[in-house]
Design a protein around this motif. Structure first.
Motif, mmCIF file in Angstrom:
data_model
loop_
_atom_site.group_PDB
_atom_site.id
_atom_site.type_symbol
_atom_site.label_atom_id
_atom_site.label_comp_id
_atom_site.label_asym_id
_atom_site.label_seq_id
_atom_site.Cartn_x
_atom_site.Cartn_y
_atom_site.Cartn_z
ATOM 1 N N ALA B 168 0.809 -1.218 0.000
ATOM 2 C CA ALA B 168 0.000 0.000 0.000
ATOM 3 C C ALA B 168 0.844 1.271 0.000
ATOM 4 C CB ALA B 168 -0.943 -0.005 1.202
ATOM 5 N N ASP B 169 1.991 1.244 0.696
ATOM 6 C CA ASP B 169 2.786 2.484 0.724
ATOM 7 C C ASP B 169 3.451 2.755 -0.619
ATOM 8 O OD1 ASP B 169 4.394 0.268 1.171
ATOM 9 O OD2 ASP B 169 5.809 1.317 2.470
ATOM 10 N N THR B 170 3.824 1.733 -1.342
ATOM 11 C CA THR B 170 4.403 1.972 -2.670
ATOM 12 C C THR B 170 3.321 2.444 -3.641
ATOM 13 O OG1 THR B 170 4.158 -0.325 -3.374
ATOM 14 C CG2 THR B 170 6.239 0.267 -2.335
ATOM 15 N N ALA B 171 2.067 2.283 -3.266
ATOM 16 C CA ALA B 171 0.967 2.836 -4.065
ATOM 17 C C ALA B 171 0.682 4.278 -3.682
ATOM 18 C CB ALA B 171 -0.298 1.988 -3.879
ATOM 19 N N TRP B 172 0.733 4.572 -2.384
ATOM 20 C CA TRP B 172 0.279 5.903 -1.974
ATOM 21 C C TRP B 172 1.377 6.962 -1.984
ATOM 22 C CZ3 TRP B 172 -0.820 3.126 3.170
ATOM 23 C CH2 TRP B 172 0.141 3.401 4.151
ATOM 24 N N LEU B 173 2.649 6.549 -1.870
ATOM 25 C CA LEU B 173 3.725 7.535 -1.829
ATOM 26 C C LEU B 173 3.918 8.212 -3.182
ATOM 27 C CD1 LEU B 173 6.356 5.589 0.310
ATOM 28 C CD2 LEU B 173 5.095 7.654 1.001
ATOM 29 N N GLU B 174 4.372 9.456 -3.158
ATOM 30 C CA GLU B 174 4.755 10.119 -4.392
ATOM 31 C C GLU B 174 6.189 9.750 -4.736
ATOM 32 O OE1 GLU B 174 3.837 14.238 -3.873
ATOM 33 O OE2 GLU B 174 1.683 13.870 -4.044
ATOM 34 N N GLY B 175 6.543 9.931 -6.011
ATOM 35 C CA GLY B 175 7.868 9.537 -6.459
ATOM 36 C C GLY B 175 7.789 8.434 -7.506
ATOM 37 N N GLY B 176 6.583 8.176 -7.973
ATOM 38 C CA GLY B 176 6.420 7.204 -9.037
ATOM 39 C C GLY B 176 6.902 7.749 -10.372
ATOM 40 N N LYS B 177 7.405 6.877 -11.214
ATOM 41 C CA LYS B 177 7.877 7.257 -12.551
ATOM 42 C C LYS B 177 7.347 6.243 -13.556
ATOM 43 C CE LYS B 177 12.047 6.942 -11.073
ATOM 44 N NZ LYS B 177 13.400 6.964 -10.525
ATOM 45 N N PRO B 178 6.925 6.739 -14.721
ATOM 46 C CA PRO B 178 6.447 5.783 -15.735
ATOM 47 C C PRO B 178 7.566 4.814 -16.108
ATOM 48 C CG PRO B 178 6.029 8.070 -16.415
ATOM 49 C CD PRO B 178 6.924 8.129 -15.219
ATOM 50 N N GLY B 179 7.215 3.574 -16.379
ATOM 51 C CA GLY B 179 8.204 2.598 -16.817
ATOM 52 C C GLY B 179 8.612 2.844 -18.265
ATOM 53 N N LYS B 180 9.816 2.435 -18.610
ATOM 54 C CA LYS B 180 10.314 2.543 -19.992
ATOM 55 C C LYS B 180 9.404 1.747 -20.925
ATOM 56 C CE LYS B 180 14.494 0.900 -20.234
ATOM 57 N NZ LYS B 180 15.003 0.636 -18.865
ATOM 58 N N ALA B 181 9.158 2.318 -22.107
ATOM 59 C CA ALA B 181 8.303 1.624 -23.076
ATOM 60 C C ALA B 181 8.971 0.326 -23.526
ATOM 61 C CB ALA B 181 8.039 2.526 -24.272
ATOM 62 N N ARG B 182 8.206 -0.752 -23.519
ATOM 63 C CA ARG B 182 8.714 -2.036 -23.978
ATOM 64 C C ARG B 182 8.141 -2.344 -25.355
ATOM 65 N NH1 ARG B 182 10.635 -1.416 -19.239
ATOM 66 N NH2 ARG B 182 11.469 -3.201 -18.081
ATOM 67 N N VAL B 183 8.892 -3.139 -26.096
ATOM 68 C CA VAL B 183 8.401 -3.622 -27.385
ATOM 69 C C VAL B 183 7.712 -4.957 -27.148
ATOM 70 C CG1 VAL B 183 9.066 -4.389 -29.694
ATOM 71 C CG2 VAL B 183 10.241 -2.445 -28.623
ATOM 72 N N ARG B 184 6.605 -5.129 -27.807
ATOM 73 C CA ARG B 184 5.844 -6.354 -27.591
ATOM 74 C C ARG B 184 6.609 -7.569 -28.112
ATOM 75 N NH1 ARG B 184 -0.429 -7.453 -28.243
ATOM 76 N NH2 ARG B 184 -0.315 -9.701 -28.450
ATOM 77 N N PRO B 185 6.846 -8.563 -27.270
ATOM 78 C CA PRO B 185 7.549 -9.765 -27.743
ATOM 79 C C PRO B 185 6.695 -10.496 -28.784
ATOM 80 C CG PRO B 185 7.448 -9.700 -25.328
ATOM 81 C CD PRO B 185 6.520 -8.648 -25.838
ATOM 82 N N THR B 186 7.374 -11.134 -29.715
ATOM 83 C CA THR B 186 6.633 -11.879 -30.742
ATOM 84 C C THR B 186 6.791 -13.381 -30.508
ATOM 85 O OG1 THR B 186 8.573 -11.767 -32.151
ATOM 86 C CG2 THR B 186 6.878 -10.090 -32.503
ATOM 87 N N LEU B 187 5.892 -14.127 -31.096
ATOM 88 C CA LEU B 187 5.974 -15.586 -30.998
ATOM 89 C C LEU B 187 7.167 -16.093 -31.797
ATOM 90 C CD1 LEU B 187 2.167 -16.328 -31.445
ATOM 91 C CD2 LEU B 187 3.512 -16.628 -29.349
ATOM 92 N N ARG B 188 7.677 -17.242 -31.414
ATOM 93 C CA ARG B 188 8.847 -17.784 -32.084
ATOM 94 C C ARG B 188 8.502 -18.220 -33.516
ATOM 95 N NH1 ARG B 188 11.947 -22.147 -28.777
ATOM 96 N NH2 ARG B 188 12.267 -20.321 -27.473
ATOM 97 N N LYS B 189 9.358 -17.847 -34.441
ATOM 98 C CA LYS B 189 9.161 -18.204 -35.859
ATOM 99 C C LYS B 189 9.533 -19.670 -36.099
ATOM 100 C CE LYS B 189 7.656 -14.295 -37.007
ATOM 101 N NZ LYS B 189 6.181 -14.371 -37.014
ATOM 102 N N PRO B 190 9.061 -20.255 -37.179
ATOM 103 C CA PRO B 190 9.395 -21.664 -37.466
ATOM 104 C C PRO B 190 10.901 -21.859 -37.660
ATOM 105 C CG PRO B 190 7.636 -20.861 -38.919
ATOM 106 C CD PRO B 190 8.159 -19.662 -38.175
ATOM 107 N N ASP B 191 11.351 -23.036 -37.282
ATOM 108 C CA ASP B 191 12.751 -23.415 -37.435
ATOM 109 C C ASP B 191 12.855 -24.195 -38.758
ATOM 110 O OD1 ASP B 191 14.960 -25.206 -37.462
ATOM 111 O OD2 ASP B 191 15.136 -25.115 -35.276
ATOM 112 N N GLY B 192 13.546 -23.597 -39.725
ATOM 113 C CA GLY B 192 13.586 -24.162 -41.076
ATOM 114 C C GLY B 192 14.043 -25.611 -41.121
#
Lengths: 523, 523
Positions: B168-192
């Motif tokens: 609860a304190d990590t929710a209510w305290l000030e000092g939060g920062k947005p997280g770095k934007a992540r790239v959406r992981p993709t599914l594994r491609k076929p193995d030739g």
């Protein structure tokens, strides 16, 4: 020659008969495929009453209620890890009530476990934290002995839920053997030196208090508490306790307040805090800038015994050491007149006092309406009050179900908030099925009212429309009469005090479960 | 100079805005005191729709349904360990459906955790086994970054539920920062190389099969499956899969049978088993003397990719390697006439085919009545079928709620057993509140019918009276119309085929949720 039938015993039969040998009398069950042999074993065991529950949280809450009435553990039957999770919140509550309980969790057959079938999960990992003891049977010959061990472990040192995981093959194979008979563990006796030290500390304290729970709240324990009070020690119970004998003819202890700041004001000036049958009191939740431990500055806590101890015996020893005489300070029956006008927790409580028969078990999941009912019933006919000790709402109706089946000749009164009641509303169906003598009073205010209070207290700001929406149960309003009738429990609405009073009188006079939707204001 | 508003961000705001930045659009919530600042943060975040659920199992099932429709994780808001447990069974199901899901679990403030308050429990211990990723925020500055990490982790390598514990304190305290934007992981491609090897193996096999799930069951994937079939490989889906595009214009794959002995007979003679997007098939349960792994003697399994892989792409590559042409083998719309006479799963299914609009999402928790509905709808209008993958019944209505809110312009059809529906009947209330376009069909047979079948299959003997009682839902019969109306969802009974057909037509034509209690025989 050994007995032929024993040679043919399955693991499931060994488990069930061993628990029956040890006095287990009820199984609250929500079985699945992996528990079919347990179902068959229960079929052959007349000493254990099997009760079907449509949701596992009903089963675990009912097992808790049954044990709070009888003092003996009940068993549950849960379907693998997912079934355990469904029953988990009321197992958490039971752990916080120090209730002995034997959860039997079916699992895949041992050779099948490695294949990661859809229902496979890490049962011991998930169930471990809320289990005082947990084992998984890996061979059929071990099941009976493990059942006896589980029974013994449910008593302690601190009583609580235990988990016995039973793979399907260890249930279905023959070769089961009854477990060795265990002696029931007893609560820890008072420590003479500590009692003497406490008595000395009391004599030199200016404002001593004692916080009590456990056996101190039985009829005998409460009588000893009156002696301790007479010797100059203020007596407070925990804010939430498993069960308390109260009403006319019994001493009225104070009760720790729920909100930290209220508790601290109440305790101001106390310089000695004795503890018997519980822990040092802490705030239910933390709030910005408010205390966690509810021991005032300058007050010395002194633990005479935790939940593993016989706190009634501690009180008696302490009263003796203080030279306290028998105390006559007990509640005198006070019978209010017919309440009238708007319906609220106070008028509901007045009607409860008027109509609740002697010996009633009360299951209190009333949340914001629970406290007024509690305070107003101090001088009602003698009864037993059971509380939500673990904070996971949705315990009230299941607990009432189990309590009622353990004491079928008495009445059980369940008081529940509407938000709380929705979690485990399936308990109504089992009440109807079993003809349980439960009178359900649901406080219908279409709101998680406690959260509106908490939102302000946490300083989370004024609720905007989304926040208000997340705390409100209107839109649509739940029709509790229909919800109850749908599951076979007769129900009525009450919208004013006279109507509620008449409905409650009728409900207590009726056989089998009843429900009254008490429409009270949200604020 | 940094931006002033960011300096004033609370941890709760950092969490919520970071998830919104990453495309999270829904929060299914059952909050308590420790989540009040998250409630306020959601109040200020217009990009996330907050939906109140009266039981956590509804919240987690709905988050699963929302994600199966959108492909993006939804978030839930759960109240400490007990709230997690209540939501746990549908989290288990989501893990088995490889559904990305972000469970945000409130906890006591960090300095309060050591005091063992009533709601304290080992959250990471209990939640760990069903979480692909789990972390607890210990300081407010870390919350935003942790939220971004949680979002990313929900995609894999194998997608599934993740748990972010927020004191609860990590929710209510000030000092939060947005997280770095992540790239959406993709599914594994076929193995030739593996595709080439598989193609060679197919060419030398006499009876090859391929078992598919995941993206292979999308509209595009199913089209590739048709090509693989045309090249001589029998195509089977898993018995239970997260979602399949089917109906008119789409190829009809076979489906692995549920019962192990049936599956083994069906697969007899197969000498090569390719796997794409799933695991080697295993029996749902084990039974005395029956197989666990569903690969026949003499059949070689060959894994082209598990649930971490893009199985549609694998099918395409395999079809190319096999030189398969475009396949025209697709279902032609087949419209049955008005069914008449007794109501059963077959007549219900006929009515579904007649009235289910194109593009409907089906949530199947129909247990013993699910299979006939599934088989009979193969040539219905194009639709998407979603299944219970984890075996914990009580998923159907919550999943339908979430799916419907993700696709409000489409219809969602929920088919549920009466036993299954009772677990999470509170989903009806959220459907009513949100005006969700869900048509609920509850098969009312007053029985855990599947368990009557399983009891015989496990060899647990003939059910005696106690066993029969533990598998039967009569006494009392649940009135589903009242149960539904109590929670604001209009409902009707149907007792014969014509009546059901008319009721289903009306239900699909109506706005908002509807429920039909379909009274079918227990045997």
């Amino acid at each position: 020659m050994t007995d032929q039938p024993i040679q043919k015993m399955t693991g499931a039969e060994a488990l069930v008969s061993t628990l029956a040998d040890h006095g287990v009398k009820a199984c609250f069950a929500n079985p699945g495929t992996s528990e079919m042999h347990l179902v068959t074993a229960l079929d052959h065991e007349p000493r254990i009453k099997s009760v079907l529950c449509l949701f596992e949280g009903v089963a675990t809450g009912a097992a808790d209620g049954h044990a709070r009435v009888t003092g003996d553990p009940a068993m549950t039957l849960l379907h693998l890890g997912a079934g355990y999770l469904n029953g988990g919140a009321n197992i958490h509550n039971a752990r916080r009530a120090w209730t002995p309980m034997i959860n039997v969790i079916g699992d895949h057959a041992v050779p099948h476990q490695r294949y990661d079938a859809p229902l496979t999960s890490d049962i011991t990992g998930m169930a471990g934290p809320n289990s005082n003891w947990i084992k998984s049977a890996d061979k059929v010959s071990a099941v009976g002995e493990m059942a006896a061990e589980a029974w013994e472990a449910s008593f302690g040192p601190v009583a609580g839920p235990v988990s016995l995981v039973l793979p399907a093959d260890t249930a279905w194979l023959e070769g089961g053997k009854p477990g060795k008979a265990r002696v029931r563990p007893t609560l820890r006796k008072p420590d003479g030196a500590r009692i003497e030290a406490a008595a000395a500390a009391v004599k030199s304290a200016s404002k001593p208090v004692i916080i009590i729970s456990g056996t101190a709240l039985t009829e005998a324990g409460i009588a000893q508490a009156a002696r301790v009070k007479a010797a100059g020690v203020r007596v407070l119970t925990d804010t939430f306790f498993p069960r308390q004998a109260r009403g006319a003819g019994r001493f009225i202890p104070d009760r720790m307040q729920y909100f930290a700041e209220g508790a601290m004001t109440d305790l101001e000036g106390s310089d000695l805090m004795l503890i018997a049958g519980t822990q040092v009191p802490v705030a239910f939740f933390s709030y910005p800038g408010k205390p966690s431990v509810l021991v005032p500055e300058g007050c010395t806590p002194m633990i005479l015994g935790g939940p593993e101890s016989d706190s009634a015996a501690i009180l008696e020893a302490l009263a003796d050491a203080l030279g306290a005489k028998e105390a006559a300070d007990v509640a005198v029956l006070e019978m209010p007149g017919l309440p009238s006008g708007d319906l609220n927790a106070m008028t509901v409580a007045a009607s409860i006092v008027r109509h609740m028969p002697e010996g009633t078990f009360v299951s209190d999941d009333g949340v914001s309406n629970g406290l007024p009912c509690f305070l107003m019933t101090q001088r009602a006919r003698p009864h037993e009050w059971m509380m939500l000790t673990g904070g996971a709402i949705g315990q009230g109706m299941p607990l009432a179900l189990g309590a009622s089946l353990a004491a079928p000749d008495r009445k059980t009164l369940c008081i529940s908030g509407d938000g709380a009641g929705m979690y485990t509303n399936q308990a109504l169906w089992s009440m109807a099925r079993e003809g349980a003598n439960v009178v359900n009073v649901v406080f219908v205010n279409h709101s998680y009212r406690i959260l509106n209070i908490e939102l302000a207290r946490t300083g989370a700001g004024n609720p905007g429309p989304v926040a208000q929406d997340l705390l409100g149960l209107g839109h649509p309003e739940i029709d509790w009469v229909k919800l109850s009738e749908a599951q076979g429990v007769p129900a009525v609405n009450a919208t004013d005090a006279e109507e509620f009073d008449a409905a409650l009188e009728r409900a207590f006079a009726a056989d089998g479960p009843q429900l009254i939707a008490a429409h009270v204001p949200a604020r």
